[in-house]
Design a protein around this motif. Structure first.
Motif, PDB file in Angstrom:
ATOM      1  N   LYS A  72      -1.737   4.456   4.172  1.00 35.47           N
ATOM      2  CA  LYS A  72      -3.193   3.666   4.968  1.00 35.47           C
ATOM      3  C   LYS A  72      -3.716   4.609   5.825  1.00 35.47           C
ATOM      4  O   LYS A  72      -2.931   5.538   6.492  1.00 35.47           O
ATOM      5  CB  LYS A  72      -2.431   2.517   5.760  1.00 35.47           C
ATOM      6  N   ASP A 122      -9.102  -1.884   4.839  1.00 28.47           N
ATOM      7  CA  ASP A 122      -8.221  -2.445   5.242  1.00 28.47           C
ATOM      8  C   ASP A 122      -8.781  -3.417   6.324  1.00 28.47           C
ATOM      9  O   ASP A 122      -8.987  -2.999   7.648  1.00 28.47           O
ATOM     10  CB  ASP A 122      -7.322  -1.374   5.899  1.00 28.47           C
ATOM     11  N   ARG A 144      -6.896   1.142   2.208  1.00 28.01           N
ATOM     12  CA  ARG A 144      -5.518   1.108   2.021  1.00 28.01           C
ATOM     13  C   ARG A 144      -5.532   1.478   0.492  1.00 28.01           C
ATOM     14  O   ARG A 144      -6.402   1.454  -0.177  1.00 28.01           O
ATOM     15  CB  ARG A 144      -4.887  -0.353   1.930  1.00 28.01           C
ATOM     16  N   ALA A 152       0.902  -1.182   0.001  1.00 28.50           N
ATOM     17  CA  ALA A 152      -0.092   0.086  -0.148  1.00 28.50           C
ATOM     18  C   ALA A 152       0.805   1.242   0.070  1.00 28.50           C
ATOM     19  O   ALA A 152       1.965   1.462   0.498  1.00 28.50           O
ATOM     20  CB  ALA A 152      -0.897  -0.010   1.289  1.00 28.50           C
ATOM     21  N   TYR A 165      -3.474   1.971  -3.233  1.00 27.50           N
ATOM     22  CA  TYR A 165      -2.654   1.173  -4.028  1.00 27.50           C
ATOM     23  C   TYR A 165      -2.401   1.756  -5.423  1.00 27.50           C
ATOM     24  O   TYR A 165      -3.450   2.272  -6.072  1.00 27.50           O
ATOM     25  CB  TYR A 165      -2.977  -0.257  -4.222  1.00 27.50           C
ATOM     26  N   PRO A 203     -11.267   2.090   8.034  1.00 25.35           N
ATOM     27  CA  PRO A 203      -9.697   1.892   7.603  1.00 25.35           C
ATOM     28  C   PRO A 203      -9.553   1.479   6.095  1.00 25.35           C
ATOM     29  O   PRO A 203     -10.549   0.550   5.644  1.00 25.35           O
ATOM     30  CB  PRO A 203      -9.270   0.943   8.690  1.00 25.35           C
TER      31      PRO A 203
END
Length: 291
Positions: free
Chosen positions: A8, A117, A21, A5, A23, A19
């Motif tokens: 975050k 996440d 992430r 990632a 990319y 939560p």
């Protein structure tokens, strides 16, 4: 191995948060790249930091400096950067929703994928995703990437979300300097009609697989031939006839009645022997491309 990632934190809408992430959605690892070598020894050249007074220095001795006046710097320590804390360091707080078409393409910069996440975040993530999908809107939020705050758009994409960083208005040049001397004009109605007919003739559905990088393919073929000790095969560009005038060119283009042109895909064979150098990327070696 799971993808790494880039960021975050939390995706937040009012009092709802989960939560997530972030990319990178693109990669340049498959591009052909070159290293710099000495012309005689063919040894790879190492770029080392040089101080005008001390000569070669260790990278561990380098610090960050901000030039506030000509050749005058203030030293910025890592602790100084850590002390700059704003909400978008760890939270993508959705500030507004807009129509997708209202975001001018010139402001769109780097694309990312956004995923929950952990399993506990999925329920909230899916609710926010589907709400944006059904409304047909993009969210506007901010986050800190590479030591700077970026405004981003967020939208639903498949089972995840798509994030696009936006350029700052100060980074986008105005058009007056480039388009100011172009006349609005009133095109000849017949030529305009022919041009519109030509557009309709070449209308198709965009598929990125039909538009491979032909230069990259030709470059790799040249490298393979050199590795074999062969002289590279040069594919000559097609000759073009002289254009007498725009009207004749439009009529001649329409009379060809050809389907929309598209680049060869990896599975398509070469049409001409002379085009060997640009026909296929299927034989690309799996090894590292750096030479």
């Amino acid at each position: 191995m799971a993808p790494r990632a880039s960021w975050k934190g939390y995706l937040k809408l009012s009092l709802v948060s989960c939560p997530v992430r972030l990319y990178p959605a693109t990669s340049s690892s498959e591009r052909i790249s070159f290293n710099q070598l000495h012309k005689d020894t063919h040894n790879r050249i190492n770029m080392k930091p040089v101080d005008p007074e001390l000569g070669l220095v260790e990278r561990s001795d380098l610090v960050k400096g901000y030039e506030y006046e000509d050749k005058k710097y203030i030293i910025i320590e890592d602790a100084d950067l850590e002390s700059v804390r704003i909400e978008s360091n760890h939270t993508m707080n959705i500030e507004a929703f807009v129509d997708e078409r209202s975001v001018d393409i010139i402001y769109q910069d780097a694309p990312y994928y956004l995923a929950p996440d952990g399993a506990m975040a999925e329920e909230t993530f899916v609710v926010l995703r589907e709400a944006m999908r059904k409304s047909g809107k993009l969210a506007i939020a901010r986050l800190v990437l590479s030591s700077r705050e970026r405004v981003v758009t967020i939208g639903a994409r498949e089972t995840g979300m798509f994030v696009c960083t936006l350029r700052n208005p100060s980074e986008v040049r105005g058009t007056a300097e480039y388009f100011g001397n172009i006349s609005v004009g009133n095109p000849d109605p017949e030529m305009l009609q022919l041009a519109e007919a030509l557009i309709q003739q070449k209308l198709t559905t965009f598929d990125p697989k039909n538009y491979e990088d032909r230069y990259e393919i030709a470059l790799m073929q040249m490298i393979r031939e050199k590795l074999k000790g062969h002289k590279p095969i040069i594919a000559a560009a097609p000759e073009r006839g002289n254009v007498i005038n725009l009207m004749d060119a439009l009529k001649a283009s329409l009379s060809q009645s050809k389907p929309p042109a598209k680049s060869k895909t990896k599975s398509e064979p070469a049409a001409k022997p002379a085009a060997k150098a640009v026909t296929s990327a299927a034989a690309k070696p799996a090894a590292k491309k750096k030479i």
